[in-house]
Design an enzyme around this catalytic site. Sequence first.
Site, PDB file in Angstrom:
ATOM      1  N   ASP A  62       8.613  -8.323  -4.286  1.00 27.48           N
ATOM      2  CA  ASP A  62       8.679  -9.833  -4.759  1.00 27.48           C
ATOM      3  C   ASP A  62       9.153  -9.748  -6.254  1.00 27.48           C
ATOM      4  OD1 ASP A  62       6.269  -8.712  -5.420  1.00 27.48           O
ATOM      5  OD2 ASP A  62       5.043  -9.832  -4.369  1.00 27.48           O
ATOM      6  N   ASP A 128      -6.386 -13.558  -0.320  1.00 31.15           N
ATOM      7  CA  ASP A 128      -6.195 -14.568   0.738  1.00 31.15           C
ATOM      8  C   ASP A 128      -5.501 -13.934   1.955  1.00 31.15           C
ATOM      9  OD1 ASP A 128      -3.694 -14.615  -0.270  1.00 31.15           O
ATOM     10  OD2 ASP A 128      -3.787 -16.788  -0.766  1.00 31.15           O
ATOM     11  N   HIS A 130      -2.788 -12.182   1.550  1.00 28.70           N
ATOM     12  CA  HIS A 130      -1.179 -12.130   1.592  1.00 28.70           C
ATOM     13  C   HIS A 130      -0.702 -10.799   1.419  1.00 28.70           C
ATOM     14  CE1 HIS A 130      -1.760 -13.083  -3.118  1.00 28.70           C
ATOM     15  NE2 HIS A 130      -0.986 -11.725  -2.986  1.00 28.70           N
ATOM     16  N   GLU A 135       2.020 -16.314   1.224  1.00 29.82           N
ATOM     17  CA  GLU A 135       0.653 -16.906   1.279  1.00 29.82           C
ATOM     18  C   GLU A 135       0.480 -17.491   2.785  1.00 29.82           C
ATOM     19  OE1 GLU A 135      -0.956 -16.523  -1.155  1.00 29.82           O
ATOM     20  OE2 GLU A 135       0.016 -17.156  -3.139  1.00 29.82           O
TER      21      GLU A 135
HETATM   22  C1  GLP Z   1       0.289 -10.069  -6.035  1.00 22.59           C
HETATM   23  C2  GLP Z   1       1.423  -9.261  -5.474  1.00 22.59           C
HETATM   24  C3  GLP Z   1       1.034  -8.671  -4.322  1.00 22.59           C
HETATM   25  C4  GLP Z   1      -0.214  -7.538  -4.524  1.00 22.59           C
HETATM   26  C5  GLP Z   1      -1.353  -8.795  -4.663  1.00 22.59           C
HETATM   27  C6  GLP Z   1      -2.761  -7.830  -5.068  1.00 22.59           C
HETATM   28  O1  GLP Z   1      -0.010 -11.075  -5.582  1.00 22.59           O
HETATM   29  N1  GLP Z   1       2.559 -10.019  -5.173  1.00 22.59           N
HETATM   30  O2  GLP Z   1       2.168  -7.759  -3.810  1.00 22.59           O
HETATM   31  O3  GLP Z   1      -0.511  -6.747  -3.194  1.00 22.59           O
HETATM   32  O4  GLP Z   1      -0.955  -9.425  -6.046  1.00 22.59           O
HETATM   33  O5  GLP Z   1      -2.656  -7.426  -6.352  1.00 22.59           O
HETATM   34  P1  GLP Z   1      -3.656  -6.376  -6.933  1.00 22.59           P
HETATM   35  O6  GLP Z   1      -3.295  -5.031  -6.418  1.00 22.59           O
HETATM   36  O7  GLP Z   1      -3.604  -6.453  -8.350  1.00 22.59           O
HETATM   37  O8  GLP Z   1      -5.074  -6.840  -6.427  1.00 22.59           O
END
Ligand code: GLP
Length: 242
Positions: A62, A128, A130, A135
């Site tokens: 992404d 959440d 995702h 989402e």
């Molecule tokens: C973002 C990314 C996800 C990631 C998530 C959790 O939203 N798009 O790919 O898994 O954050 O991030 P973190 O690892 O910083 O908790």
Amino acid sequence: MKVILALNQAAGDQAAFNVFQQVIDNGARVLGLATGSTPEGLYRLLRESSLDFSAMTSVNLDEYVGIAPDNPQSYHYFMNQHLFNAKPFAHSYLPNGLATDPDAEVKRYDQVVADNPVDLQLLGIGRDGHIGFNEPGSPFDGGTHRVKLTESTIEANARFFASKDEVPREAYTMGIGTILKSREILLMAYGDKKADAVQKMVEGPLTTAVAASALQKMDNVVVIVDPAAAAKLQPASISKRL
Ligand code: GLP
């Protein structure tokens, strides 16, 4: 889905590294990569390793809309800093956050993934539930799309920006359907803020309200958690302890 409970984050990173090493030794050509703070330790291990990615391809999950690749908050920049500068791939693909034609961009990126089938897809998980930026409500068979981020995601990701107002409101992401086409999937989750999402992903109903629940019945998915992220799981849900 196989859930591995690591003693701590360092043990989890090492276990994730071992999965990477194994699939690469077995001839993997394409790695699906993720951003966020969760994979930072794994990327450090990959940077410091003798693994060579120079004949391989990477595709990322992404990218934020409206942010240039050289902006320090972009996922392009994150990947350069955490992996690509030290360990270049032959080709590295991410969605283009500055694309002027969103429909053309999602088509282009779906074609990139179709042309480069992912051998191992790395995932984190949002609070959440995702995955990527899929989402709640995202269809399990969806392709790459442009998405409006939820309030929960904007708040969680605000720590990477000067203020919450600076967090982009939209992103491009591979769809859940795109992710599910990967040959193998490795999801990492650390910390108590992920405990609810992990419990719902592993033990909750299969529901688009929790994007990661799409992985529950897949036998090619490994989940690595630390004790805090595993705190709400039933002991029977854990396949292996490290
Ligand atoms: C973002 C990314 C996800 C990631 C998530 C959790 O939203 N798009 O790919 O898994 O954050 O991030 P973190 O690892 O910083 O908790």
